[in-house]
Write an enzyme that holds these catalytic residues in place. Structure first.
Site, PDB file in Angstrom:
ATOM      1  N   SER A  49      16.961  31.190 -46.604  1.00  0.00           N
ATOM      2  CA  SER A  49      16.718  30.168 -45.580  1.00  0.00           C
ATOM      3  C   SER A  49      15.348  30.365 -44.962  1.00  0.00           C
ATOM      4  O   SER A  49      15.073  31.381 -44.306  1.00  0.00           O
ATOM      5  CB  SER A  49      17.784  30.239 -44.485  1.00  0.00           C
TER       6      SER A  49
ATOM      7  N   ASP B   6      16.352  20.235 -50.117  1.00  0.00           N
ATOM      8  CA  ASP B   6      16.525  18.966 -49.385  1.00  0.00           C
ATOM      9  C   ASP B   6      16.593  17.754 -50.313  1.00  0.00           C
ATOM     10  O   ASP B   6      16.813  16.636 -49.853  1.00  0.00           O
ATOM     11  CB  ASP B   6      15.378  18.770 -48.392  1.00  0.00           C
TER      12      ASP B   6
ATOM     13  N   LYS C 127       7.523  17.195 -42.873  1.00  0.00           N
ATOM     14  CA  LYS C 127       8.302  17.499 -41.664  1.00  0.00           C
ATOM     15  C   LYS C 127       8.230  18.987 -41.330  1.00  0.00           C
ATOM     16  O   LYS C 127       7.965  19.358 -40.185  1.00  0.00           O
ATOM     17  CB  LYS C 127       9.757  17.049 -41.888  1.00  0.00           C
ATOM     18  N   SER C 128       8.466  19.835 -42.313  1.00  0.00           N
ATOM     19  CA  SER C 128       8.455  21.285 -42.047  1.00  0.00           C
ATOM     20  C   SER C 128       7.099  21.723 -41.500  1.00  0.00           C
ATOM     21  O   SER C 128       7.025  22.524 -40.557  1.00  0.00           O
ATOM     22  CB  SER C 128       8.725  22.058 -43.347  1.00  0.00           C
TER      23      SER C 128
ATOM     24  N   GLN D 163      14.286  28.623 -42.543  1.00  0.00           N
ATOM     25  CA  GLN D 163      14.407  28.493 -41.091  1.00  0.00           C
ATOM     26  C   GLN D 163      14.703  29.845 -40.464  1.00  0.00           C
ATOM     27  O   GLN D 163      14.140  30.197 -39.432  1.00  0.00           O
ATOM     28  CB  GLN D 163      15.509  27.489 -40.748  1.00  0.00           C
TER      29      GLN D 163
ATOM     30  N   ARG E  43      18.776  11.702 -45.420  1.00  0.00           N
ATOM     31  CA  ARG E  43      18.493  11.810 -46.859  1.00  0.00           C
ATOM     32  C   ARG E  43      19.606  11.179 -47.702  1.00  0.00           C
ATOM     33  O   ARG E  43      19.348  10.663 -48.781  1.00  0.00           O
ATOM     34  CB  ARG E  43      18.248  13.267 -47.246  1.00  0.00           C
TER      35      ARG E  43
ATOM     36  N   GLY F   1      17.505  20.529 -36.989  1.00  0.00           N
ATOM     37  CA  GLY F   1      17.874  21.923 -37.222  1.00  0.00           C
ATOM     38  C   GLY F   1      16.664  22.835 -37.264  1.00  0.00           C
ATOM     39  O   GLY F   1      16.697  23.966 -36.777  1.00  0.00           O
TER      40      GLY F   1
ATOM     41  N   ARG G 225      26.172  22.562 -36.580  1.00  0.00           N
ATOM     42  CA  ARG G 225      25.546  23.382 -37.635  1.00  0.00           C
ATOM     43  C   ARG G 225      25.522  24.863 -37.242  1.00  0.00           C
ATOM     44  O   ARG G 225      25.408  25.213 -36.072  1.00  0.00           O
ATOM     45  CB  ARG G 225      24.148  22.843 -37.936  1.00  0.00           C
TER      46      ARG G 225
ATOM     47  N   LYS H 138      24.116  21.110 -44.147  1.00  0.00           N
ATOM     48  CA  LYS H 138      22.886  20.383 -43.791  1.00  0.00           C
ATOM     49  C   LYS H 138      23.219  19.329 -42.735  1.00  0.00           C
ATOM     50  O   LYS H 138      24.235  19.433 -42.066  1.00  0.00           O
ATOM     51  CB  LYS H 138      22.264  19.773 -45.051  1.00  0.00           C
TER      52      LYS H 138
HETATM   53  C1  S3P Z   1      13.391  23.906 -43.526  1.00  0.00           C
HETATM   54  C2  S3P Z   1      14.159  24.754 -44.284  1.00  0.00           C
HETATM   55  C3  S3P Z   1      15.356  24.322 -45.014  1.00  0.00           C
HETATM   56  C4  S3P Z   1      15.408  22.818 -45.166  1.00  0.00           C
HETATM   57  C5  S3P Z   1      15.085  22.105 -43.888  1.00  0.00           C
HETATM   58  C6  S3P Z   1      13.692  22.467 -43.422  1.00  0.00           C
HETATM   59  C7  S3P Z   1      12.220  24.449 -42.801  1.00  0.00           C
HETATM   60  O1  S3P Z   1      16.513  24.724 -44.298  1.00  0.00           O
HETATM   61  O2  S3P Z   1      16.669  22.412 -45.638  1.00  0.00           O
HETATM   62  O3  S3P Z   1      15.154  20.709 -44.045  1.00  0.00           O
HETATM   63  O4  S3P Z   1      11.382  23.648 -42.334  1.00  0.00           O
HETATM   64  O5  S3P Z   1      12.112  25.673 -42.694  1.00  0.00           O
HETATM   65  P1  S3P Z   1      17.195  26.177 -44.511  1.00  0.00           P
HETATM   66  O6  S3P Z   1      16.303  27.196 -43.981  1.00  0.00           O
HETATM   67  O7  S3P Z   1      18.475  26.070 -43.716  1.00  0.00           O
HETATM   68  O8  S3P Z   1      17.443  26.284 -45.986  1.00  0.00           O
END
Ligand code: S3P
Length: 434
Positions: A163, A311, A17-18, A165, A387, A90, A118, A338
């Protein structure tokens, strides 16, 4: 879910996914065409894809995981006609806030009920330091209303929370900023953005926990293969570990060192996991992962594994509930923000199954025992968290009776076809759509 069963067979879980999100984002602003294979056709990644169509990018697919993106270059995105709805995702909202902060047109980002709860200040604050103008609600949540700024400026930002993200959001804004943008993390988080920028020909400088880039460069379209998602494989890794007689081979799973906490933690609990035929696919390390049943024991989860398994804790909590003795998690307050409050929601569900699970502000303490059923307590509420739903589905392998799980439709966000794949591999699962 009827109790018992074992998992056997070999298969490939859907794409990461990421990485799927990042592939669309970078391909859209690259010059020339990018061909992506292994793209995750789940709602979250599709939300990102739909956004770029709304911004005038020509995208074919996805078709069997194949996507063709005709990149418009750094300055080629067009103003969307309406607000961009990112559903439950997110990652889309936080990364796109960075990417859109440097555009010349206004954008509004919205999401579903869960996403609208969030925290978004973690991205809007560093982006504001770069000159971005992003309004949130008074609570610091979506909708995000992004107003164009004449010119973003580079920033040297130390992340207060680990993080990926936030790191990625700042780096994506940095592509449009004057001068150098640097991000320093408190602990290593997934580095897919950095790896993929390199694959698209953008120069990145890394030193320990610090990563820097200079704005104003360009990306070149390329070919990308997306590995299977270790976060989806994790449910089967736990399922096979807890169900006697299990033996599974999960093909071409991403084993980026910033994502392998699930392997490290399960192994520390006594799991039988083998990484076979390690190789590199699309700039990311992958392996086939073989998992056989093994009795698990409770552990104190090392804090340095938390960002590497962030995750996977819903699944890990199920492993802990089936392990002998006590498992303690600390340093994981992030789990509370989350897709749901994963500490509270998992602790409630485990308690319903008769497991001694004590939620703590930054973690949980779980004493392994016999998993019961929901016959007496009523269905487990997954709170719309994909999840959580998949983790409790795996609990059925060791439960004494039926487990019923409600509010699971969001499994589609990351793992389309989960119930069918799980049923084909030996889980006694029946999906009911209401
Ligand atoms: C992700 C980073 C993580 C993870 C999310 C995907 C990403 O979040 O929990 O499912 O793709 O960069 P955080 O950056 O909030 O830890």
């Amino acid at each position: 879910m009827t109790p018992g069963g074992a998992l056997t067979g070999r298969w490939r879980v859907p794409g990461d996914k990421s990485i799927s999100h990042r592939a669309i984002m970078l391909a859209a602003i690259a010059e020339g065409e990018t061909r992506i294979s292994g793209f995750l056709e789940g709602a979250d990644a599709l939300a990102t894809l739909a956004v770029f169509r709304q911004l005038g990018v020509n995208i074919d697919g996805p078709d069997g995981g194949l996507v063709r993106v005709r990149g418009v270059g750094m300055r080629g995105l067009q103003a969307p006609a309406e607000a961009l709805d990112l559903g439950n995702s997110g990652t889309s909202m936080r990364l796109l806030a960075g990417l859109f902060a440097g555009q010349t047109f206004p954008v509004t980002l919205t999401g579903d009920v869960s996403l609208s709860r969030r925290p978004m200040r973690r991205v809007t604050e560093p982006l504001a330091l770069m000159g971005a103008q992003i309004a949130t609600t008074a609570d610091g949540t979506a909708p995000l209303v992004i107003t164009p700024t004449a010119q973003l400026k580079g920033v040297d930002y130390a992340l207060p929370v680990a993080s990926a993200q936030v790191k990625s959001s700042v780096l994506l804004a940095g592509l449009y900023a004057n001068g150098e943008t640097c991000v320093t993390e408190p602990a290593r988080t997934r580095d897919h953005t950095e790896r993929m920028l390199t694959t698209f020909g953008y120069s990145i400088r890394r030193q320990g926990l610090r990563v820097c880039l200079t704005g104003g460069g360009r990306l070149s379209g390329c070919r990308l293969t997306i590995p299977a998602d270790i976060s989806s494989a994790a449910f089967f890794m736990v399922g096979a570990s807890i169900a006697p007689g299990s033996d599974v081979l999960l093909e071409e799973v991403g084993i980026n060192p910033t994502r392998v906490g699930i392997v490290n933690i399960l192994r520390a609990m006594g799991a039988d996991i083998e990484l076979i035929d390690r190789r590199t696919v699309g700039g990311e390390p992958v392996a086939d992962i073989r998992v056989c049943y093994a009795p698990l024991k409770g552990i104190q989860i090392p804090v340095d594994q938390v960002p590497l398994a962030i995750d996977e804790f819903p699944a890990i909590f199920i492993a802990a509930a089936c392990a002998e003795g006590e498992t303690i998690l600390t340093g994981a307050a992030e789990l509370r923000v989350k897709e749901s409050d994963r500490i509270a929601v998992m602790a409630n569900g485990l308690a319903q199954l008769g497991i001694d699970a004590e939620p703590r502000p930054d973690g949980i303490r779980i004493i392994g025992g016999q998993l019961g059923s929901t016959a007496a307590t009523g269905a487990i509420d997954a709170h719309g968290d994909h999840r959580v739903a998949m983790a409790f589905a795996m609990a059925g392998l060791r439960a004494s009776g039926i487990i019923e799980i409600h509010d699971c439709a969001n499994v589609e966000t990351s793992f389309p076809g989960f119930a069918t794949l799980a049923a084909n591999s030996g889980l006694n699962i029946v999906e009911q759509r209401v």
